[in-house]
Write a protein that holds these residues in place. Sequence first.
Motif, PDB file in Angstrom:
ATOM      1  N   ILE A   4      -8.745   4.601 -10.987  1.00  0.00           N
ATOM      2  CA  ILE A   4      -8.447   3.211 -10.619  1.00  0.00           C
ATOM      3  C   ILE A   4      -8.167   3.134  -9.121  1.00  0.00           C
ATOM      4  CG2 ILE A   4      -6.897   1.266 -10.974  1.00  0.00           C
ATOM      5  CD1 ILE A   4      -6.350   2.502 -13.779  1.00  0.00           C
ATOM      6  N   ALA A   5      -7.380   4.148  -8.641  1.00  0.00           N
ATOM      7  CA  ALA A   5      -6.960   4.107  -7.250  1.00  0.00           C
ATOM      8  C   ALA A   5      -8.147   4.201  -6.305  1.00  0.00           C
ATOM      9  CB  ALA A   5      -5.991   5.243  -6.973  1.00  0.00           C
ATOM     10  N   ARG A  12      -5.638  -6.967  -1.122  1.00  0.00           N
ATOM     11  CA  ARG A  12      -5.344  -7.223   0.280  1.00  0.00           C
ATOM     12  C   ARG A  12      -6.488  -6.739   1.186  1.00  0.00           C
ATOM     13  NH1 ARG A  12       0.224  -4.605   1.263  1.00  0.00           N
ATOM     14  NH2 ARG A  12      -0.169  -3.679  -0.756  1.00  0.00           N
ATOM     15  N   GLU A  14      -7.463  -3.660   1.830  1.00  0.00           N
ATOM     16  CA  GLU A  14      -7.398  -2.351   2.484  1.00  0.00           C
ATOM     17  C   GLU A  14      -7.953  -1.274   1.562  1.00  0.00           C
ATOM     18  OE1 GLU A  14      -3.374  -2.655   0.473  1.00  0.00           O
ATOM     19  OE2 GLU A  14      -4.817  -3.968   1.430  1.00  0.00           O
ATOM     20  N   GLN A  15      -8.262  -0.147   2.158  1.00  0.00           N
ATOM     21  CA  GLN A  15      -8.694   1.006   1.387  1.00  0.00           C
ATOM     22  C   GLN A  15      -7.458   1.675   0.812  1.00  0.00           C
ATOM     23  OE1 GLN A  15     -12.801   1.273   2.170  1.00  0.00           O
ATOM     24  NE2 GLN A  15     -11.749   2.977   1.313  1.00  0.00           N
ATOM     25  N   LEU A  16      -7.474   1.966  -0.463  1.00  0.00           N
ATOM     26  CA  LEU A  16      -6.374   2.715  -1.023  1.00  0.00           C
ATOM     27  C   LEU A  16      -6.882   4.124  -1.256  1.00  0.00           C
ATOM     28  CD1 LEU A  16      -3.504   2.151  -1.789  1.00  0.00           C
ATOM     29  CD2 LEU A  16      -4.262   1.699  -4.107  1.00  0.00           C
ATOM     30  N   ILE A  17      -6.265   5.077  -0.573  1.00  0.00           N
ATOM     31  CA  ILE A  17      -6.717   6.458  -0.717  1.00  0.00           C
ATOM     32  C   ILE A  17      -6.473   6.911  -2.161  1.00  0.00           C
ATOM     33  CG2 ILE A  17      -6.364   8.828   0.069  1.00  0.00           C
ATOM     34  CD1 ILE A  17      -7.568   6.949   2.143  1.00  0.00           C
ATOM     35  N   SER A  19      -5.437   8.812  -5.315  1.00  0.00           N
ATOM     36  CA  SER A  19      -4.411   9.807  -5.603  1.00  0.00           C
ATOM     37  C   SER A  19      -5.099  11.133  -5.840  1.00  0.00           C
ATOM     38  CB  SER A  19      -3.624   9.411  -6.839  1.00  0.00           C
ATOM     39  OG  SER A  19      -2.883   8.265  -6.570  1.00  0.00           O
ATOM     40  N   SER A  20      -4.563  12.179  -5.236  1.00  0.00           N
ATOM     41  CA  SER A  20      -5.211  13.471  -5.386  1.00  0.00           C
ATOM     42  C   SER A  20      -4.918  14.070  -6.754  1.00  0.00           C
ATOM     43  CB  SER A  20      -4.739  14.410  -4.294  1.00  0.00           C
ATOM     44  OG  SER A  20      -3.339  14.367  -4.231  1.00  0.00           O
ATOM     45  N   MET A  21      -3.908  13.522  -7.445  1.00  0.00           N
ATOM     46  CA  MET A  21      -3.646  14.039  -8.779  1.00  0.00           C
ATOM     47  C   MET A  21      -3.189  12.916  -9.686  1.00  0.00           C
ATOM     48  SD  MET A  21      -0.116  16.085  -8.364  1.00  0.00           S
ATOM     49  CE  MET A  21      -0.703  17.161  -7.080  1.00  0.00           C
ATOM     50  N   ARG A  23      -0.963  10.821 -12.376  1.00  0.00           N
ATOM     51  CA  ARG A  23       0.472  10.615 -12.442  1.00  0.00           C
ATOM     52  C   ARG A  23       1.176  11.635 -13.327  1.00  0.00           C
ATOM     53  NH1 ARG A  23       2.547   4.893 -11.241  1.00  0.00           N
ATOM     54  NH2 ARG A  23       0.766   4.298 -10.014  1.00  0.00           N
TER      55      ARG A  23
ATOM     56  N   ARG B 232      -8.771   0.518   7.444  1.00  0.00           N
ATOM     57  CA  ARG B 232      -7.389   0.421   6.951  1.00  0.00           C
ATOM     58  C   ARG B 232      -7.201   1.362   5.758  1.00  0.00           C
ATOM     59  NH1 ARG B 232      -3.173  -3.984   5.936  1.00  0.00           N
ATOM     60  NH2 ARG B 232      -3.567  -4.636   7.698  1.00  0.00           N
ATOM     61  N   GLN B 233      -6.153   2.185   5.812  1.00  0.00           N
ATOM     62  CA  GLN B 233      -5.922   3.139   4.724  1.00  0.00           C
ATOM     63  C   GLN B 233      -4.479   3.097   4.256  1.00  0.00           C
ATOM     64  OE1 GLN B 233      -7.121   6.978   6.199  1.00  0.00           O
ATOM     65  NE2 GLN B 233      -9.193   6.654   5.474  1.00  0.00           N
ATOM     66  N   GLU B 234      -4.316   3.235   2.951  1.00  0.00           N
ATOM     67  CA  GLU B 234      -2.971   3.307   2.394  1.00  0.00           C
ATOM     68  C   GLU B 234      -2.941   4.361   1.309  1.00  0.00           C
ATOM     69  OE1 GLU B 234      -1.371  -0.431   1.212  1.00  0.00           O
ATOM     70  OE2 GLU B 234      -1.298  -1.106   3.293  1.00  0.00           O
ATOM     71  N   ARG B 236      -0.614   5.646  -2.260  1.00  0.00           N
ATOM     72  CA  ARG B 236       0.434   5.205  -3.176  1.00  0.00           C
ATOM     73  C   ARG B 236       1.746   5.895  -2.815  1.00  0.00           C
ATOM     74  NH1 ARG B 236      -1.318   2.435  -7.409  1.00  0.00           N
ATOM     75  NH2 ARG B 236      -3.510   2.582  -7.912  1.00  0.00           N
ATOM     76  N   PHE B 238       4.087   6.447  -5.082  1.00  0.00           N
ATOM     77  CA  PHE B 238       4.198   7.424  -6.156  1.00  0.00           C
ATOM     78  C   PHE B 238       2.821   7.691  -6.717  1.00  0.00           C
ATOM     79  CE2 PHE B 238       4.660   8.900 -10.418  1.00  0.00           C
ATOM     80  CZ  PHE B 238       5.656   9.831 -10.300  1.00  0.00           C
ATOM     81  N   PRO B 239       2.358   8.924  -6.790  1.00  0.00           N
ATOM     82  CA  PRO B 239       3.083  10.145  -6.426  1.00  0.00           C
ATOM     83  C   PRO B 239       2.821  10.637  -4.996  1.00  0.00           C
ATOM     84  CG  PRO B 239       1.101  10.714  -7.594  1.00  0.00           C
ATOM     85  CD  PRO B 239       1.098   9.224  -7.443  1.00  0.00           C
ATOM     86  N   ASP B 240       1.807  10.097  -4.317  1.00  0.00           N
ATOM     87  CA  ASP B 240       1.334  10.779  -3.106  1.00  0.00           C
ATOM     88  C   ASP B 240       2.372  10.873  -2.001  1.00  0.00           C
ATOM     89  OD1 ASP B 240      -1.820  11.020  -3.630  1.00  0.00           O
ATOM     90  OD2 ASP B 240      -0.991   9.211  -4.532  1.00  0.00           O
TER      91      ASP B 240
END
Lengths: 162, 361
Positions: A4-5, A12, A14-17, A19-21, A23, B232-234, B236, B238-240
């Motif tokens: 999803i991420a 908004r 923006e790019q949401l990086i 999650s590398s793992m 939850r 633009r980058q963000e 999370r 939690f957890p990152d």
Amino acid sequence: MSTIASAAPTSRGEQLIASSMPRRRALLLLMGSLVSSLGTLCYPILRYLIPPGETNSSANDALAGMVGELKPNSGKTFRFGSRPALLVRLATGEYRSMSAVCTHLGCTVQYRPETQQIWCPCHNGCYDLNGRNVGGPPPRPLPAFDVEVRGQEIYVSRKQVA
Amino acid sequence: MKTAALIWTWIEERFDVGELIAPLRSKTVPRHRFSIWYLLGGITLFLFFVQVLTGLLLLLYYRPSTQEAYESVQYITTRVQFGWLVRSVHFWSANLMIFMAVAHMFSVVLLRAYRKPRELTWVSGMLLLFLALGFGFSGYLLPWNTLSFFATKVASEVAGQVPLVGHALLVFMRGGEDVGGATLARFFSLHVVVLPALAATLLMLHLWLVQKFGMSVPPSVESHWTEVPEVRQEVRFFPDFLLRDLMAWCVILAALLVLAAALPAELGHKADPFAPTPFGIKPEWYFLAQFQTLRLLPAKIFGIEGELIGVFGFGLAGALWLALPFLEGRLGRNGSRWVRAAALLGMVYLGSLTLYAYFAK
């Protein structure tokens, strides 16, 4: 969750990086490291909480009082190491000494001239003049001490175990 | 696992924890080349928790009286198991906490994170820094050794220089005309009751404001992002970001333990109010710059006591710095440049005078 991420632009823009793992894995990793670090840190803290033994409680003798301070058939408490002790002068003039800590729940005992007994006011425990528990709840006798008069001073010491 | 789920449902039904932590789930942290500076506040917070924990442990054996204070600290370091470690960690964590708070402050200034709407976040942070200095000053006296005794004497004497209220201030600080048992009692209650209560309240406000407004993005990055929205980058929270925070905390904890083991806190000699002041009396390093400034000022400047001017100067600089977000706008179009220049000047001034005082004979 990472799938999803990684789905780019959010509301908004923006790019949401990604999650590398996931939850769940992150949580498990967090919990695991938290528990193991806490465990490691708890050891010195628990050891710290244990108070080091008192040095002065194991005193072997003490000055109990002066000759002539006590009338026959009377008693006084004095400091023996870090605990109270009792010095009794019998009607005959002889000195006796024993711990003043009641063996029942630790109150401080006193000499009662009218009954010529040692008495604990907390639960009405009675000891005879040798410190033997003779009435009330006390389970054991009071440890008796040796009394030695040196000149004008009365010294009391723990009974030497033969 | 079934029991855990049941307990969770029980709590959830009553307290709606899910809603409470919902903002944390969706919270994000901007990612850019300055992101590393976001870690400093969290590190300072972590060190504050270390202080609370080790402070509670020290309280178990410490005795705040002139007859027993020094002996009880000696007892902690020599007789209590791991007592040396607890005291040394408290000492090093205090020093690192002040260092990290100062670094956090300068990073906030240079990245201009204090600007609207975060003015009160800045003010609460600055007040927390003042409290941290108060913690350091009051805690320094508690072991009741020669060095801390005379440092407290000198510092309260400086406070006594303030016009009109100086003497009253000195008596209030010392609990009498001289540094003695009453001073120790005051500093102790300040250190373990008054300051912690104030700090806890301010800390909650500070953290709430940080959550409310989110992380500030530096203006240079912000304008670039506005021009090219695709970069633009963000991440999370939690957890990152939390994992990054924890990583930093682990590094700091390791550094703390190494410092405590390799360079344990010293105790020195017991304070003797009737012995001559020994050579080389110095305050803690975070007061060295002010200390050295007062030493360098001439005795009289335009007929006024040099020390008085110094103390007044520090007070004025502190007050202006506290009001920074409100003053910047009044400096005109180049306001932010002036602030940056002042910050760099402040860093150079504090850094060089601290080093100068540290190495001065």
